[in-house]
Write a protein that holds these residues in place. Structure first.
Motif, PDB file in Angstrom:
ATOM      1  N   LYS A  36     113.517  34.926  58.129  1.00 23.33           N
ATOM      2  CA  LYS A  36     112.468  33.903  58.301  1.00 23.33           C
ATOM      3  C   LYS A  36     112.038  33.835  59.776  1.00 23.33           C
ATOM      4  CE  LYS A  36     111.693  28.951  57.491  1.00 23.33           C
ATOM      5  NZ  LYS A  36     112.152  27.777  56.767  1.00 23.33           N
ATOM      6  N   ALA A  37     113.020  33.859  60.678  1.00 21.97           N
ATOM      7  CA  ALA A  37     112.694  33.803  62.110  1.00 21.97           C
ATOM      8  C   ALA A  37     111.898  35.044  62.515  1.00 21.97           C
ATOM      9  CB  ALA A  37     113.984  33.684  62.932  1.00 21.97           C
ATOM     10  N   LEU A  38     112.289  36.187  61.965  1.00 25.95           N
ATOM     11  CA  LEU A  38     111.565  37.436  62.271  1.00 25.95           C
ATOM     12  C   LEU A  38     110.119  37.338  61.763  1.00 25.95           C
ATOM     13  CD1 LEU A  38     112.021  40.303  63.439  1.00 25.95           C
ATOM     14  CD2 LEU A  38     112.708  41.022  61.142  1.00 25.95           C
ATOM     15  N   ASP A  39     109.953  36.817  60.553  1.00 28.55           N
ATOM     16  CA  ASP A  39     108.600  36.665  59.994  1.00 28.55           C
ATOM     17  C   ASP A  39     107.769  35.712  60.850  1.00 28.55           C
ATOM     18  OD1 ASP A  39     109.329  38.311  57.930  1.00 28.55           O
ATOM     19  OD2 ASP A  39     109.673  36.692  56.483  1.00 28.55           O
ATOM     20  N   LEU A  40     108.414  34.645  61.356  1.00 37.36           N
ATOM     21  CA  LEU A  40     107.674  33.649  62.153  1.00 37.36           C
ATOM     22  C   LEU A  40     107.213  34.226  63.489  1.00 37.36           C
ATOM     23  CD1 LEU A  40     109.750  30.420  61.396  1.00 37.36           C
ATOM     24  CD2 LEU A  40     107.354  30.844  60.778  1.00 37.36           C
ATOM     25  N   ILE A  99     122.499  43.482  61.795  1.00 37.12           N
ATOM     26  CA  ILE A  99     122.256  44.385  60.660  1.00 37.12           C
ATOM     27  C   ILE A  99     120.962  43.984  59.943  1.00 37.12           C
ATOM     28  CG2 ILE A  99     123.171  45.164  58.419  1.00 37.12           C
ATOM     29  CD1 ILE A  99     124.767  46.282  60.793  1.00 37.12           C
ATOM     30  N   THR A 100     120.767  42.668  59.743  1.00 35.45           N
ATOM     31  CA  THR A 100     119.521  42.216  59.093  1.00 35.45           C
ATOM     32  C   THR A 100     118.311  42.662  59.910  1.00 35.45           C
ATOM     33  OG1 THR A 100     120.696  40.284  58.275  1.00 35.45           O
ATOM     34  CG2 THR A 100     118.308  40.174  58.192  1.00 35.45           C
ATOM     35  N   LEU A 101     118.406  42.521  61.234  1.00 30.29           N
ATOM     36  CA  LEU A 101     117.287  42.926  62.092  1.00 30.29           C
ATOM     37  C   LEU A 101     117.055  44.437  61.993  1.00 30.29           C
ATOM     38  CD1 LEU A 101     118.027  40.801  65.302  1.00 30.29           C
ATOM     39  CD2 LEU A 101     116.159  40.462  63.674  1.00 30.29           C
ATOM     40  N   ALA A 102     118.144  45.196  62.001  1.00 33.25           N
ATOM     41  CA  ALA A 102     118.014  46.660  61.966  1.00 33.25           C
ATOM     42  C   ALA A 102     117.405  47.120  60.638  1.00 33.25           C
ATOM     43  CB  ALA A 102     119.383  47.308  62.171  1.00 33.25           C
ATOM     44  N   GLN A 103     117.800  46.435  59.546  1.00 35.45           N
ATOM     45  CA  GLN A 103     117.321  46.861  58.229  1.00 35.45           C
ATOM     46  C   GLN A 103     115.892  46.428  57.945  1.00 35.45           C
ATOM     47  OE1 GLN A 103     120.578  45.296  55.849  1.00 35.45           O
ATOM     48  NE2 GLN A 103     121.442  47.352  55.616  1.00 35.45           N
ATOM     49  N   ASN A 104     115.385  45.497  58.751  1.00 34.38           N
ATOM     50  CA  ASN A 104     114.042  44.979  58.475  1.00 34.38           C
ATOM     51  C   ASN A 104     113.036  45.266  59.590  1.00 34.38           C
ATOM     52  OD1 ASN A 104     114.232  43.371  55.819  1.00 34.38           O
ATOM     53  ND2 ASN A 104     116.094  42.866  56.946  1.00 34.38           N
TER      54      ASN A 104
END
Ligand SMILES: C[S@@+](CC[C@H](N)C(=O)[O-])C[C@H]1O[C@@H](n2cnc3c(N)ncnc32)[C@H](O)[C@@H]1O
Length: 249
Positions: A27-31, A54-59
């Motif tokens: 959500k923070a990345l999308d914002l 890991i979430t950041l790397a995968q997205n």
């Protein structure tokens, strides 16, 4: 083992070392609203075992440097990175967030979940700003009051633990006062604390105590954690982590 080594040992096998979730990282990345297919450079400061790394790397397609003071956490992250085949884009670095070994204007995004309190929110956002490219983004979660007033017991507890705790609006003001444009914020929901952090931690208490032969130090550490969990359950409507997104002015 010292107290610090015991605390690291208690937290080491947990997925997370603080409240959070894949969904709130996303959500923070999308914002931020940045094109994640670009070749971005991200610093993840106080990454722990790197659940959010890991979430950041995968997205994203970003190159990520994950920083923590304690190599034990970074070794766990390195194992995950290898298993997932992300070694070419995720690197780890042992360093203190107060003395980061980076060049000015190196990063598109500085990320930090539940960690900036170690040097203090204001000191952290001031110190890290120089490492952001012009127009780069800060995404940081920080313990925050959800209401303008609260019972004395919880006020006293947090002022002892972290006197810089403040309301969401004052955290936003601090960002404005220090050369950032706050562009979005939200509050971490309860499952980030309970299901994703406290409940898995609680499940490890007995094994941890057994491993350390019920030492006085191990018992004190567990007692402190139990107290923190009980305080959270009682007063969760008054505080949480705020997740703040801000652009370098
Ligand atoms: C509450 S944990 C959060 C970890 C991770 N971001 C997460 O949400 O699961 C705080 C992290 O900050 C790290 N830390 C503490 N002091 C630090 C410092 N001076 N420099 C870098 N990291 C530090 C700890 O080792 C720990 O991994």
């Amino acid at each position: 083992m010292t107290e610090l080594e015991l605390i690291i040992d208690l937290h080491l096998d947990n997925e997370r070392q603080g409240p959070g979730s894949d969904q709130t990282t996303q959500k923070a990345l999308d914002l931020i609203g940045i094109n994640t297919s670009n070749h971005l450079k991200i610093a993840d400061i106080g990454c722990g075992c790197g659940a959010q790394t890991i979430t950041l790397a995968q997205n994203t397609k970003a190159e990520i440097i994950a920083i923590d003071l304690f190599p034990q956490f970074l070794e766990k992250l390195e194992q995950k990175v290898t298993t997932l085949g992300l070694n070419n884009r995720v690197k780890t670095q042992v360093a203190s967030m107060e003395d980061l070994p980076f060049q000015p204007e190196q990063f598109d995004i500085i990320w930090s979940e539940g960690a900036v309190y170690n040097m203090g929110f204001e000191a952290g956002i001031i110190n890290w700003r120089k490492f952001l490219k012009p127009g780069g983004y800060l995404a940081v979660s920080e313990i925050s009051w959800l209401t303008n007033s609260r019972p004395q017991k919880i006020e006293d507890y947090w002022l002892r633990a972290y006197p810089e705790i403040d309301t969401v609006s004052n955290k936003i003001k601090t960002l404005e006062n220090n050369g950032y444009i706050p562009t979005a914020h939200f509050v971490l929901p309860t499952y980030c604390w309970l299901e994703n952090y406290y409940i898995p931690l609680q499940k490890r208490f007995d094994a941890f105590l057994e491993k350390h032969q019920d030492s006085e130090l191990a018992q004190t550490i567990v007692e402190n954690e139990r107290n923190e969990i009980s305080i959270y359950k009682q007063f969760q409507s008054y505080y949480s982590y705020g997740f703040y997104i801000a652009q370098k002015q």
